[in-house]
Scaffold this active site. Structure first.
Site, PDB file in Angstrom:
ATOM      1  CG  LEU A  11      -1.762  -1.309   1.376  1.00  0.00           C
ATOM      2  CD1 LEU A  11      -2.632  -1.240   2.625  1.00  0.00           C
ATOM      3  CD2 LEU A  11      -2.611  -1.559   0.136  1.00  0.00           C
ATOM      4  NE  ARG A  18       1.558  12.168  12.377  1.00  0.00           N
ATOM      5  CZ  ARG A  18       1.544  11.048  13.099  1.00  0.00           C
ATOM      6  NH1 ARG A  18       0.718  10.065  12.770  1.00  0.00           N
ATOM      7  NH2 ARG A  18       2.342  10.899  14.134  1.00  0.00           N
ATOM      8  N   GLY A 104       3.674   0.622   2.609  1.00  0.00           N
ATOM      9  CA  GLY A 104       4.943   0.955   1.962  1.00  0.00           C
ATOM     10  C   GLY A 104       5.868   1.787   2.806  1.00  0.00           C
ATOM     11  CG  ASN A 230       3.052   7.605  10.671  1.00  0.00           C
ATOM     12  OD1 ASN A 230       2.652   7.391   9.531  1.00  0.00           O
ATOM     13  ND2 ASN A 230       2.848   6.765  11.668  1.00  0.00           N
ATOM     14  NE  ARG A 336      35.712  16.940 -10.701  1.00  0.00           N
ATOM     15  CZ  ARG A 336      36.039  17.835 -11.641  1.00  0.00           C
ATOM     16  NH1 ARG A 336      37.156  18.545 -11.526  1.00  0.00           N
ATOM     17  NH2 ARG A 336      35.259  18.005 -12.681  1.00  0.00           N
ATOM     18  CG  ASN A 380      57.803  12.933  -8.039  1.00  0.00           C
ATOM     19  OD1 ASN A 380      57.546  12.394  -6.982  1.00  0.00           O
ATOM     20  ND2 ASN A 380      57.933  14.243  -8.156  1.00  0.00           N
TER      21      ASN A 380
END
Length: 488
Positions: A11, A18, A104, A230, A336, A380
């Site tokens: 569900l 809330r 759910g 909730n 990165r 290096n």
């Protein structure tokens, strides 16, 4: 356990008012995944005939989240309660005989608990079997009223408890197992006699119990499994429990944590024996860490692949990069995406890498940026080296061979190639390829003028004399202009 007759219904139509959020409730995250994702994964090992998610609020986004997990989304519009949601899902359930129904937003539920619930339902030949929990403080939950043993007579909302029922501490989890041939007639008899004018599954259970059908209750071994989300505080608590579980799993596999409560670990993270994780570390996504590694304080690894014996010094950031055996990075290094540091490579403090390969034994120890670079073995890279890989329109590669020495504060303007054994003089701006075993110098020639500094200091001192004399003369005149005090 045969699952040919079992369907799972999740569900997932609610707003989650809330939570005070514009995001659908089940799409909020805890433990590194969305709430509904966690529920689906707990159900997957049951191998149900089909799994259905009843969606409503932000239906497209919720459907997009569950459909890749082999879940069929069914739209409930409008959302008229949990009983209505089951009616909406009825056609999709096909010829399934038993339905396991879950909210759910109860992501902590374990597969083992669900298996036990379905097994108890089958063994008891029940019309409905409820998963319940016993709480020290059951405030806010509906209470289970039992007939005898495992049999349930009713679920009573807190506002409707009698004086005798106030002491009950067994609560309804909103996780059920139904025999569908019994559920559909019971749902047909349910009336929306509540302030929201909705149909509730709890009312169907009351109809079943009043009709003499068998309604059972199975108590969850760990009451935390039934926690819903909730409020934001609920989300935080559920996330904490997930992280605690994951750290426990890794510790069982031989990983050491220092102050484990400070370490954030996502569910797909793997780490090998004798690896040490220091405080304040985040291990995110699908990060995989080998054996005998040390990840020091404050480092963040996301979708990283780390070999054996790797050291990540404090406060490094590693994203979608590969570190082979024996690599050392940091402190304060930033990798990165799409870097590969081969065995024994070293990256030091304040070095940034992007889409670069560092060969075995290569070092870049201080204050450098290496982007779109491919560097051979045992080279290096001196402090302050920069690969200028972007001209404002396109990115270009820098190719550095084996045993290359790049002096400090060098700028390598891509595309450029430094062949094996090349030397680059410190402070050079290299724009042309450097052949093997050659020295590249690209800077202004130094000129030394002997005695120049001493002469300059004398000139400056001579220029200061008139200024000082002028200041003294001005001070004397000012003193002479002061009025004398009158004698009394």
């Amino acid at each position: 356990m045969s699952a040919n007759d079992l369907a799972v219904v999740i569900l997932a139509a609610g707003k989650g008012t809330r939570l005070k959020s514009s995001l659908a409730k089940v799409l909020h995250r805890a433990g590194g995944r969305s709430l509904v994702d966690q529920v689906v994964r707990a159900c997957a090992p049951l191998r149900a005939k089909r799994t259905v998610a009843v969606v409503g609020h932000q239906s497209e986004q919720v459907a997009a989240a569950v459909e890749p997990l082999d879940v069929q989304a069914v739209l409930q519009q409008p959302q008229n309660g949990t009983g209505h949601a089951m009616q909406v899902a009825r056609r999709t359930l096909g010829n399934a005989k038993i339905a396991l129904v879950l909210p759910g937003d109860a992501p902590l539920i374990r597969t083992e608990t669900l298996k036990a619930l379905v097994a108890a339902h089958r063994a008891g030949n029940a019309a409905a079997t409820l998963l319940t929990a016993v709480l020290a403080d059951p405030s806010g939950y509906g209470r289970i009223v039992r007939k005898s043993g495992a049999s349930v007579s009713a679920i009573v909302e807190e506002s409707q408890l009698t004086a005798e029922q106030q002491e009950l501490n067994e609560i309804n989890s909103s996780i059920y197992c139904f025999t569908l041939a019994k559920l559909w007639p019971a749902l047909a008899r349910v009336k929306p006699n509540n302030k929201h004018r909705e149909l509730y599954l709890t009312d169907a259970i009351a109809v079943l119990a009043a009709s003499g059908e068998t309604v059972l209750a199975q108590v969850a071994a760990d009451s935390r499994e039934v926690l819903g989300c909730n409020t934001r505080a609920d989300l935080a608590e559920v996330d904490r429990i997930f992280r605690e579980r994951k750290r426990g799993e890794l510790m069982d596999a031989g990983v050491s944590f220092q102050l484990p409560e400070t370490v954030l670990v996502d569910p797909d993270v793997v780490a090998g024996e004798d690896t040490v994780i220091e405080p304040g570390v985040q291990l995110l996504g699908k990060t995989r860490i080998g054996a005998r590694c040390t990840i020091r304080t404050g480092s963040v690894l996301s979708d990283a692949t780390v070999g054996d014996g790797v050291t990540v010094e404090p406060h490094c950031v590693v994203a979608q990069s590969r570190l082979d055996d024996g690599v050392i990075i940091g402190p304060f290094a930033r990798l990165r995406p799409d870097n590969h540091l081969k065995a024994g490579a070293k990256v030091g403090n304040f070095v940034e890498l992007k889409k670069s390969v560092l060969g075995e034994g290569t070092k870049a120890m201080h204050l450098s940026y290496l982007g779109d670079a491919r560097i051979g073995t045992k080279s290096n890279i001196g402090a302050g080296t920069i690969t200028c890989n972007y001209d404002g329109f396109h990115k270009y590669p820098t190719m550095i061979g084996n045993r290359v020495f790049v002096g400090s504060d060098s700028t390598l303007v891509a595309p450029v190639r430094l062949a094996d054994g090349a030397y680059i003089a410190a402070g050079s701006t290299i724009t042309d390829n450097v052949p093997p075993d050659s020295l590249g110098i690209a800077r202004g020639r130094q000129v030394t003028k002997r005695g120049w500094a001493a002469k300059k200091r004398r000139e400056l001192a001579a220029a200061e004399l008139p200024k000082r004399a002028k200041k003294k003369k001005s001070a004397r005149k000012k003193a002479q202009r002061k009025p004398k005090r009158r004698s009394r």
